[in-house]
Motif scaffolding. Structure first.
Motif, PDB file in Angstrom:
ATOM      1  N   UNK A   1       0.846  -1.186   0.000  1.00 39.92           N
ATOM      2  CA  UNK A   1       0.000   0.000   0.000  1.00 39.92           C
ATOM      3  C   UNK A   1       0.885   1.241   0.000  1.00 39.92           C
ATOM      4  N   UNK A   2       0.338   2.333  -0.564  1.00 36.13           N
ATOM      5  CA  UNK A   2       1.072   3.593  -0.604  1.00 36.13           C
ATOM      6  C   UNK A   2       0.081   4.728  -0.384  1.00 36.13           C
ATOM      7  N   UNK A  35       3.340  16.922  -7.361  1.00 37.38           N
ATOM      8  CA  UNK A  35       2.922  16.459  -8.692  1.00 37.38           C
ATOM      9  C   UNK A  35       3.881  15.391  -9.181  1.00 37.38           C
ATOM     10  N   UNK A  36       3.384  14.253  -9.626  1.00 36.70           N
ATOM     11  CA  UNK A  36       1.970  13.876  -9.710  1.00 36.70           C
ATOM     12  C   UNK A  36       1.520  12.986  -8.550  1.00 36.70           C
ATOM     13  N   UNK A  37       2.375  12.760  -7.551  1.00 37.40           N
ATOM     14  CA  UNK A  37       2.127  11.679  -6.592  1.00 37.40           C
ATOM     15  C   UNK A  37       0.903  11.905  -5.711  1.00 37.40           C
ATOM     16  N   UNK A  38       0.710  13.131  -5.225  1.00 35.74           N
ATOM     17  CA  UNK A  38      -0.379  13.343  -4.277  1.00 35.74           C
ATOM     18  C   UNK A  38      -1.734  13.004  -4.895  1.00 35.74           C
ATOM     19  N   UNK A  39      -1.923  13.338  -6.144  1.00 35.87           N
ATOM     20  CA  UNK A  39      -3.229  13.087  -6.773  1.00 35.87           C
ATOM     21  C   UNK A  39      -3.515  11.598  -6.941  1.00 35.87           C
ATOM     22  N   UNK A  40      -2.495  10.758  -6.867  1.00 28.00           N
ATOM     23  CA  UNK A  40      -2.708   9.309  -7.027  1.00 28.00           C
ATOM     24  C   UNK A  40      -3.208   8.660  -5.738  1.00 28.00           C
ATOM     25  N   UNK A  41      -2.867   9.238  -4.589  1.00 27.64           N
ATOM     26  CA  UNK A  41      -3.294   8.659  -3.311  1.00 27.64           C
ATOM     27  C   UNK A  41      -3.403   9.770  -2.272  1.00 27.64           C
ATOM     28  N   UNK A  54       3.937   2.817 -12.186  1.00 28.52           N
ATOM     29  CA  UNK A  54       4.300   2.917 -10.780  1.00 28.52           C
ATOM     30  C   UNK A  54       3.698   4.156 -10.125  1.00 28.52           C
ATOM     31  N   UNK A  55       3.209   3.977  -8.895  1.00 23.98           N
ATOM     32  CA  UNK A  55       2.760   5.126  -8.104  1.00 23.98           C
ATOM     33  C   UNK A  55       3.651   5.319  -6.877  1.00 23.98           C
ATOM     34  N   UNK A  56       4.848   4.757  -6.928  1.00 22.99           N
ATOM     35  CA  UNK A  56       5.836   4.917  -5.859  1.00 22.99           C
ATOM     36  C   UNK A  56       7.020   5.721  -6.398  1.00 22.99           C
ATOM     37  N   UNK A  57       7.536   6.639  -5.598  1.00 20.62           N
ATOM     38  CA  UNK A  57       8.625   7.497  -6.044  1.00 20.62           C
ATOM     39  C   UNK A  57       9.918   6.709  -6.207  1.00 20.62           C
ATOM     40  N   UNK A  58      10.655   7.009  -7.273  1.00 13.07           N
ATOM     41  CA  UNK A  58      11.978   6.435  -7.516  1.00 13.07           C
ATOM     42  C   UNK A  58      13.028   7.534  -7.315  1.00 13.07           C
ATOM     43  N   UNK A  59      14.299   7.149  -7.393  1.00 15.97           N
ATOM     44  CA  UNK A  59      15.371   8.124  -7.172  1.00 15.97           C
ATOM     45  C   UNK A  59      15.250   9.325  -8.101  1.00 15.97           C
ATOM     46  N   UNK A  60      14.859   9.094  -9.337  1.00 19.33           N
ATOM     47  CA  UNK A  60      14.783  10.183 -10.323  1.00 19.33           C
ATOM     48  C   UNK A  60      13.687  11.192 -10.000  1.00 19.33           C
ATOM     49  N   UNK A  61      12.756  10.837  -9.107  1.00 20.78           N
ATOM     50  CA  UNK A  61      11.656  11.744  -8.762  1.00 20.78           C
ATOM     51  C   UNK A  61      12.017  12.701  -7.623  1.00 20.78           C
ATOM     52  N   UNK A  62      13.049  12.384  -6.860  1.00 23.25           N
ATOM     53  CA  UNK A  62      13.383  13.190  -5.690  1.00 23.25           C
ATOM     54  C   UNK A  62      14.033  14.496  -6.136  1.00 23.25           C
ATOM     55  N   UNK A  63      13.513  15.608  -5.620  1.00 19.71           N
ATOM     56  CA  UNK A  63      13.983  16.927  -6.036  1.00 19.71           C
ATOM     57  C   UNK A  63      14.889  17.600  -5.009  1.00 19.71           C
ATOM     58  N   UNK A  64      14.816  17.145  -3.744  1.00 14.77           N
ATOM     59  CA  UNK A  64      15.631  17.749  -2.686  1.00 14.77           C
ATOM     60  C   UNK A  64      16.169  16.668  -1.762  1.00 14.77           C
ATOM     61  N   UNK A  65      17.449  16.740  -1.453  1.00 15.70           N
ATOM     62  CA  UNK A  65      18.061  15.897  -0.421  1.00 15.70           C
ATOM     63  C   UNK A  65      18.015  16.698   0.872  1.00 15.70           C
TER      64      UNK A  65
END
Length: 348
Positions: A1-2, A35-41, A54-65
């Motif tokens: 679940x996510x 965007x776009x993750x919140x609208x999915x769940x 996929x509706x789970x974030x991958x490394x390429x989706x992360x914008x800030x460390x």
């Protein structure tokens, strides 16, 4: 679940709904983009699914460390049989956490937490923008340097390899049900804080990461996804974008992160390659065709999303990057490529 949440109350409610009913509940160490993750769940649990939808974030989706996360586990022969950690094994993981906290993190005010079967060190840092592939590689190199320096300090304890940007950690306060319990000492435990959460993010660790040297043996190979399908759009509409016009007018002021952002926005469009070379070549001092094409190919190969306007207007320190957009409040586009994409939003 996510699930993706935008407030603390819903985060707590969602965790309480599943706490004790599953082996674990985890949260992203670094923030996921809205965007776009919140609208999915949105503030609810949905079934998790993988590539290509996929509706789970991958490394390429992360914008800030924003956080350095160290996961320390006991690796005794009994633990390897699938049993929870014993009190003495937990004390050993605490011992290594204390060594790292007073050594590598002595100026960073780290947070120590019990994961249930080991110890976490969590260090909030002044956020590092993920504006190039190099940032992820620098973080991997920084983390592996810590592993090499400290992993052998305490017997039968290891630092887990959790150096990727999309890493998750157990939600502190939820129960860890990993392993088969064997009372009285090897039991399932609730995770908990062992020290007060830090209030001030560390600039020292920020600098260490951004100045970390990369060696080939420290960089984990990344899976290469299929090439992105190019969007057919009206490239002439891009000339309305203040950022595109600024890049044309002041090519010598475009920073490396902004150049990377420019390429992520144009590489997803049909005809974008030619436009990238056209704009990049306006800087006679720094432009080379081969370097520019290599970055275009890498952006497509790695599946980078277009960098958003809100990140492009953030100034770098020093001479470069002083871009301001007077239309940011009223413009419908969240990134320059949307000006040409005929209403198509970010790729999903």
């Amino acid at each position: 679940m996510v699930a993706y949440t935008d407030n603390a109350d819903d985060s707590v409610r969602l965790c309480q709904a599943w706490d004790g009913r599953t082996t674990g509940i985890y949260v992203g160490v670094n923030p996921r983009p809205v965007d776009p993750f919140f609208e999915w769940a949105p503030n609810r649990w949905v079934g998790a699914h993988s590539y290509p939808t996929s509706n789970c974030a991958a490394d390429k989706d992360i914008e800030w460390l924003s956080t350095v996360f160290i996961d320390i586990d006991a690796i005794s022969p009994i633990r390897r049989q699938g049993l929870p950690a014993s009190p003495s094994e937990l004390m050993a993981t605490d011992q290594l956490a204390a060594i790292i906290a007073t050594g590598a993190f002595r100026y960073a005010n780290p947070v120590m937490a019990r994961s249930g079967n080991g110890t976490y060190l969590v260090v909030p840092i002044v956020p590092v923008p993920i504006d190039s592939l190099q940032v992820g590689q620098q973080y991997t190199a920084y983390y592996r340097n810590l592993q090499q320096q400290y992993s052998s300090q305490v017997e039968q304890v290891r630092i887990d390899n959790v150096s990727n940007l999309s890493r998750v950690m157990r939600v502190i306060g939820t129960i860890n049900k990993k392993g088969t319990p064997q009372p009285p000492d090897r039991i399932h435990r609730h995770s908990c804080f062992l020290s007060h959460p830090a209030r001030t993010p560390s600039m020292d660790i920020h600098r260490q990461i951004t100045h970390c040297d990369i060696t080939p043996d420290q960089v984990a190979p990344s899976p290469i996804p299929p090439a992105t399908t190019l969007i057919i759009g009206n490239l002439t509409q891009l000339e309305r974008c203040h950022f595109i016009r600024w890049c044309r007018r002041f090519p010598h002021l475009v920073s490396q992160p902004q150049w990377f952002g420019l390429i992520t926005n144009l590489a997803c469009l049909h005809g974008g390659d030619q436009l990238i070379h056209e704009i990049s070549s306006l800087d006679k001092q720094r432009y080379t065709f081969s370097e520019t094409q290599q970055l275009i190919d890498r952006v497509r190969r790695m599946g980078y999303h277009p960098v958003r306007c809100s990140h492009l207007i953030q100034s770098d320190s020093g001479t470069y990057g002083c871009f301001r957009c007077s239309a940011i409040e009223n413009c419908h586009a969240r990134a320059p490529f949307e000006m040409a994409s005929c209403g198509i939003a970010f790729p999903k």
